[in-house]
Design a protein around this motif. Structure first.
Motif, PDB file in Angstrom:
ATOM      1  N   LYS A 170       0.824  -1.207   0.000  1.00 45.67           N
ATOM      2  CA  LYS A 170       0.000   0.000   0.000  1.00 45.67           C
ATOM      3  C   LYS A 170       0.859   1.258   0.000  1.00 45.67           C
ATOM      4  O   LYS A 170       0.626   2.181  -0.793  1.00 45.67           O
ATOM      5  CB  LYS A 170      -0.948   0.007   1.200  1.00 45.67           C
ATOM      6  N   ALA A 171       1.866   1.302   0.867  1.00 41.26           N
ATOM      7  CA  ALA A 171       2.734   2.482   0.929  1.00 41.26           C
ATOM      8  C   ALA A 171       3.439   2.705  -0.404  1.00 41.26           C
ATOM      9  O   ALA A 171       3.487   3.826  -0.928  1.00 41.26           O
ATOM     10  CB  ALA A 171       3.766   2.313   2.050  1.00 41.26           C
ATOM     11  N   LEU A 172       3.984   1.630  -0.979  1.00 44.17           N
ATOM     12  CA  LEU A 172       4.694   1.752  -2.247  1.00 44.17           C
ATOM     13  C   LEU A 172       3.724   2.051  -3.386  1.00 44.17           C
ATOM     14  O   LEU A 172       4.051   2.816  -4.301  1.00 44.17           O
ATOM     15  CB  LEU A 172       5.466   0.460  -2.542  1.00 44.17           C
ATOM     16  N   GLY A 173       2.535   1.445  -3.325  1.00 47.74           N
ATOM     17  CA  GLY A 173       1.548   1.673  -4.370  1.00 47.74           C
ATOM     18  C   GLY A 173       1.087   3.117  -4.425  1.00 47.74           C
ATOM     19  O   GLY A 173       0.974   3.714  -5.501  1.00 47.74           O
ATOM     20  N   VAL A 174       0.826   3.708  -3.267  1.00 47.94           N
ATOM     21  CA  VAL A 174       0.398   5.109  -3.208  1.00 47.94           C
ATOM     22  C   VAL A 174       1.492   6.019  -3.759  1.00 47.94           C
ATOM     23  O   VAL A 174       1.230   6.920  -4.571  1.00 47.94           O
ATOM     24  CB  VAL A 174       0.039   5.505  -1.759  1.00 47.94           C
ATOM     25  N   ALA A 175       2.737   5.796  -3.330  1.00 45.54           N
ATOM     26  CA  ALA A 175       3.842   6.643  -3.785  1.00 45.54           C
ATOM     27  C   ALA A 175       4.114   6.449  -5.274  1.00 45.54           C
ATOM     28  O   ALA A 175       4.368   7.412  -6.006  1.00 45.54           O
ATOM     29  CB  ALA A 175       5.104   6.324  -2.978  1.00 45.54           C
ATOM     30  N   GLY A 176       4.073   5.205  -5.738  1.00 52.10           N
ATOM     31  CA  GLY A 176       4.308   4.941  -7.156  1.00 52.10           C
ATOM     32  C   GLY A 176       3.232   5.549  -8.028  1.00 52.10           C
ATOM     33  O   GLY A 176       3.516   6.079  -9.113  1.00 52.10           O
ATOM     34  N   ALA A 177       1.978   5.493  -7.575  1.00 53.10           N
ATOM     35  CA  ALA A 177       0.875   6.091  -8.325  1.00 53.10           C
ATOM     36  C   ALA A 177       1.035   7.599  -8.417  1.00 53.10           C
ATOM     37  O   ALA A 177       0.793   8.213  -9.465  1.00 53.10           O
ATOM     38  CB  ALA A 177      -0.453   5.741  -7.652  1.00 53.10           C
ATOM     39  N   GLN A 178       1.461   8.200  -7.322  1.00 54.28           N
ATOM     40  CA  GLN A 178       1.662   9.646  -7.292  1.00 54.28           C
ATOM     41  C   GLN A 178       2.752  10.044  -8.277  1.00 54.28           C
ATOM     42  O   GLN A 178       2.614  11.026  -9.020  1.00 54.28           O
ATOM     43  CB  GLN A 178       2.032  10.074  -5.870  1.00 54.28           C
ATOM     44  N   TYR A 179       3.844   9.281  -8.299  1.00 52.36           N
ATOM     45  CA  TYR A 179       4.947   9.563  -9.226  1.00 52.36           C
ATOM     46  C   TYR A 179       4.488   9.412 -10.677  1.00 52.36           C
ATOM     47  O   TYR A 179       4.765  10.271 -11.529  1.00 52.36           O
ATOM     48  CB  TYR A 179       6.113   8.611  -8.946  1.00 52.36           C
ATOM     49  N   LEU A 180       3.776   8.324 -10.967  1.00 54.08           N
ATOM     50  CA  LEU A 180       3.323   8.068 -12.330  1.00 54.08           C
ATOM     51  C   LEU A 180       2.348   9.151 -12.787  1.00 54.08           C
ATOM     52  O   LEU A 180       2.405   9.613 -13.940  1.00 54.08           O
ATOM     53  CB  LEU A 180       2.645   6.694 -12.387  1.00 54.08           C
ATOM     54  N   LYS A 181       1.476   9.589 -11.915  1.00 59.15           N
ATOM     55  CA  LYS A 181       0.510  10.642 -12.249  1.00 59.15           C
ATOM     56  C   LYS A 181       1.239  11.941 -12.611  1.00 59.15           C
ATOM     57  O   LYS A 181       0.869  12.630 -13.565  1.00 59.15           O
ATOM     58  CB  LYS A 181      -0.435  10.871 -11.079  1.00 59.15           C
ATOM     59  N   ARG A 182       2.291  12.264 -11.868  1.00 54.53           N
ATOM     60  CA  ARG A 182       3.061  13.472 -12.177  1.00 54.53           C
ATOM     61  C   ARG A 182       3.704  13.370 -13.558  1.00 54.53           C
ATOM     62  O   ARG A 182       3.721  14.327 -14.325  1.00 54.53           O
ATOM     63  CB  ARG A 182       4.143  13.701 -11.115  1.00 54.53           C
ATOM     64  N   GLU A 183       4.248  12.197 -13.864  1.00 60.20           N
ATOM     65  CA  GLU A 183       4.889  12.016 -15.167  1.00 60.20           C
ATOM     66  C   GLU A 183       3.876  12.139 -16.302  1.00 60.20           C
ATOM     67  O   GLU A 183       4.159  12.758 -17.335  1.00 60.20           O
ATOM     68  CB  GLU A 183       5.573  10.642 -15.221  1.00 60.20           C
ATOM     69  N   ILE A 184       2.697  11.565 -16.107  1.00 56.48           N
ATOM     70  CA  ILE A 184       1.658  11.612 -17.137  1.00 56.48           C
ATOM     71  C   ILE A 184       1.179  13.042 -17.356  1.00 56.48           C
ATOM     72  O   ILE A 184       0.933  13.470 -18.493  1.00 56.48           O
ATOM     73  CB  ILE A 184       0.470  10.708 -16.734  1.00 56.48           C
ATOM     74  N   GLU A 185       1.063  13.811 -16.269  1.00 55.42           N
ATOM     75  CA  GLU A 185       0.467  15.142 -16.354  1.00 55.42           C
ATOM     76  C   GLU A 185       1.435  16.227 -16.798  1.00 55.42           C
ATOM     77  O   GLU A 185       1.065  17.393 -16.891  1.00 55.42           O
ATOM     78  CB  GLU A 185      -0.151  15.512 -15.002  1.00 55.42           C
ATOM     79  N   ARG A 186       2.673  15.855 -17.104  1.00 52.97           N
ATOM     80  CA  ARG A 186       3.618  16.853 -17.599  1.00 52.97           C
ATOM     81  C   ARG A 186       3.172  17.435 -18.939  1.00 52.97           C
ATOM     82  O   ARG A 186       3.550  18.537 -19.307  1.00 52.97           O
ATOM     83  CB  ARG A 186       5.004  16.222 -17.770  1.00 52.97           C
ATOM     84  N   GLY A 187       2.402  16.653 -19.687  1.00 57.38           N
ATOM     85  CA  GLY A 187       1.897  17.143 -20.963  1.00 57.38           C
ATOM     86  C   GLY A 187       2.788  16.827 -22.147  1.00 57.38           C
ATOM     87  O   GLY A 187       2.425  17.077 -23.288  1.00 57.38           O
ATOM     88  N   ASP A 188       3.983  16.291 -21.893  1.00 55.97           N
ATOM     89  CA  ASP A 188       4.867  15.934 -22.985  1.00 55.97           C
ATOM     90  C   ASP A 188       4.381  14.646 -23.642  1.00 55.97           C
ATOM     91  O   ASP A 188       3.686  13.833 -23.029  1.00 55.97           O
ATOM     92  CB  ASP A 188       6.301  15.711 -22.467  1.00 55.97           C
ATOM     93  N   ARG A 189       4.773  14.446 -24.896  1.00 56.90           N
ATOM     94  CA  ARG A 189       4.498  13.157 -25.540  1.00 56.90           C
ATOM     95  C   ARG A 189       5.524  12.167 -24.998  1.00 56.90           C
ATOM     96  O   ARG A 189       6.672  12.132 -25.441  1.00 56.90           O
ATOM     97  CB  ARG A 189       4.597  13.264 -27.060  1.00 56.90           C
ATOM     98  N   ILE A 190       5.094  11.412 -24.027  1.00 59.80           N
ATOM     99  CA  ILE A 190       6.016  10.535 -23.316  1.00 59.80           C
ATOM    100  C   ILE A 190       5.681   9.068 -23.580  1.00 59.80           C
ATOM    101  O   ILE A 190       4.513   8.688 -23.629  1.00 59.80           O
ATOM    102  CB  ILE A 190       5.987  10.829 -21.793  1.00 59.80           C
TER     103      ILE A 190
END
Length: 324
Positions: free
Chosen positions: A99-119
């Motif tokens: 749970k701890a790792l899942g919450v942190a990993g989701a937060q990181y992934l969401k930030r990467e997705i929301e940068r707006g770049d074609r990634i």
């Protein structure tokens, strides 16, 4: 001098408030349980959680730094030449704090997705990455694409229960490319045939262009996810362990010192080669008591650019004597 002291007190108060908020909102502990965990009175725990809300730390995620975790992050970045490290407060006693790792990993992934770049994000699989997707809220990702970094079928050609690529596509609406083959071919010859298939080769070509590679870290112990999911037979993993294999990253094994470990299994892996992983932006989400040796093994390999782990694992890594 008194001003500095007051600043330190404020920092300590903010750090404790963030920790209390993590335990309460992410960990699901009641305020009385938070108080017991932190050695505080119930009133003090209540005030800290209230402070976290008033200071704007509590949103959908908890946005704040725990000073002890920041110190561990700094040490891990320095020791293992990481560009990014995130250490999350522990809030359970499980050997694998999903749970701890899942919450942190989701937060990181969401930030990467929301940068707006074609990634283009390459993803591995496993229990920890599956937890990251579980805690990822539905997030529109019109400019992101996901691609599997390794085969996702078991020996019985059933879907890996911890394959995350399909769930990522469903949560984000993004394009996703999968490798419809097992993680390990039955023979070296079978591997060559599968790699020669047009659809398989094209997906691996895409994987080589990934801007970010998000991976888990596997162990060679009895609890290994690769064995539990049927990706690898137990005798095969025991052979790897007897030979000195300790950690696994994207289908490749490393010994305790981080040196590449080649086993017969290695010649049959349906994944990017080691040469394709060198000098790439690889971020691993991994931790827990059962993974400490494996995480250290992969860190010593110097393949990682980033690590998201839990406080207990980070402390064990920092306290261990550096290799060499």
């Amino acid at each position: 001098m008194s001003g500095t002291g007051n600043g330190l007190l404020r920092d300590d108060e903010s750090s404790m408030a963030t920790r209390a908020a993590w335990l309460h909102y992410a960990g699901g502990l009641t305020q009385s349980e938070v108080a017991k965990r932190l050695g505080l009175t119930s009133l003090k725990a209540h005030r800290l959680i209230t402070k976290a809300n008033q200071d704007g730390l509590v949103k959908v995620y908890i946005d704040g730094d725990v000073s002890e975790c920041v110190a561990l992050e700094t040490e891990l970045c320095s020791r293992y030449s990481l560009d990014y490290c995130e250490v999350v407060p522990e809030f359970d006693d499980e050997d694998l704090p999903l749970k701890a790792l899942g919450v942190a990993g989701a937060q990181y992934l969401k930030r990467e997705i929301e940068r707006g770049d074609r990634i283009m994000i390459g993803v591995g699989h496993g229990r920890t990455l599956a937890a990251c997707v579980e805690y990822l809220p539905r997030t529109a990702a019109p400019t992101a694409r996901f691609v599997s970094l390794l085969g996702g079928l078991t020996r019985k050609f059933s879907a890996n229960p911890h394959d995350v690529i399909h769930r990522l596509a469903e949560r984000t609406g993004a394009e996703a490319y999968v490798v419809p083959v097992p993680m390990f071919a039955n023979t070296v010859e079978d591997r060559q045939v599968l790699l020669g298939q047009k659809g398989v080769a094209e997906v691996f070509d895409l994987a080589r262009t990934s801007d970010l590679l998000l991976a888990g870290i596997g162990t060679t112990e009895r609890q290994a996810s690769l064995v539990a999911t049927g990706m690898v037979e137990r005798p095969e993993m025991e052979e790897v362990k007897r030979g000195g294999g300790v950690g696994e990253l994207l289908g490749h094994f490393f010994d305790a010192d981080g040196a590449p470990f080649e086993a017969p299994l290695s010649s049959r892996v349906m994944a990017l080669g080691r040469e394709d992983l060198r000098n790439r932006r690889i971020v691993a989400v991994a931790g827990g008591k059962v993974k400490i040796r494996a995480v250290r093994s992969v860190l010593e390999s110097r393949y990682l650019r980033g690590l998201i782990t839990d406080e207990r694992t980070a402390r064990s890594l920092v306290e261990a004597k550096p290799v060499g």
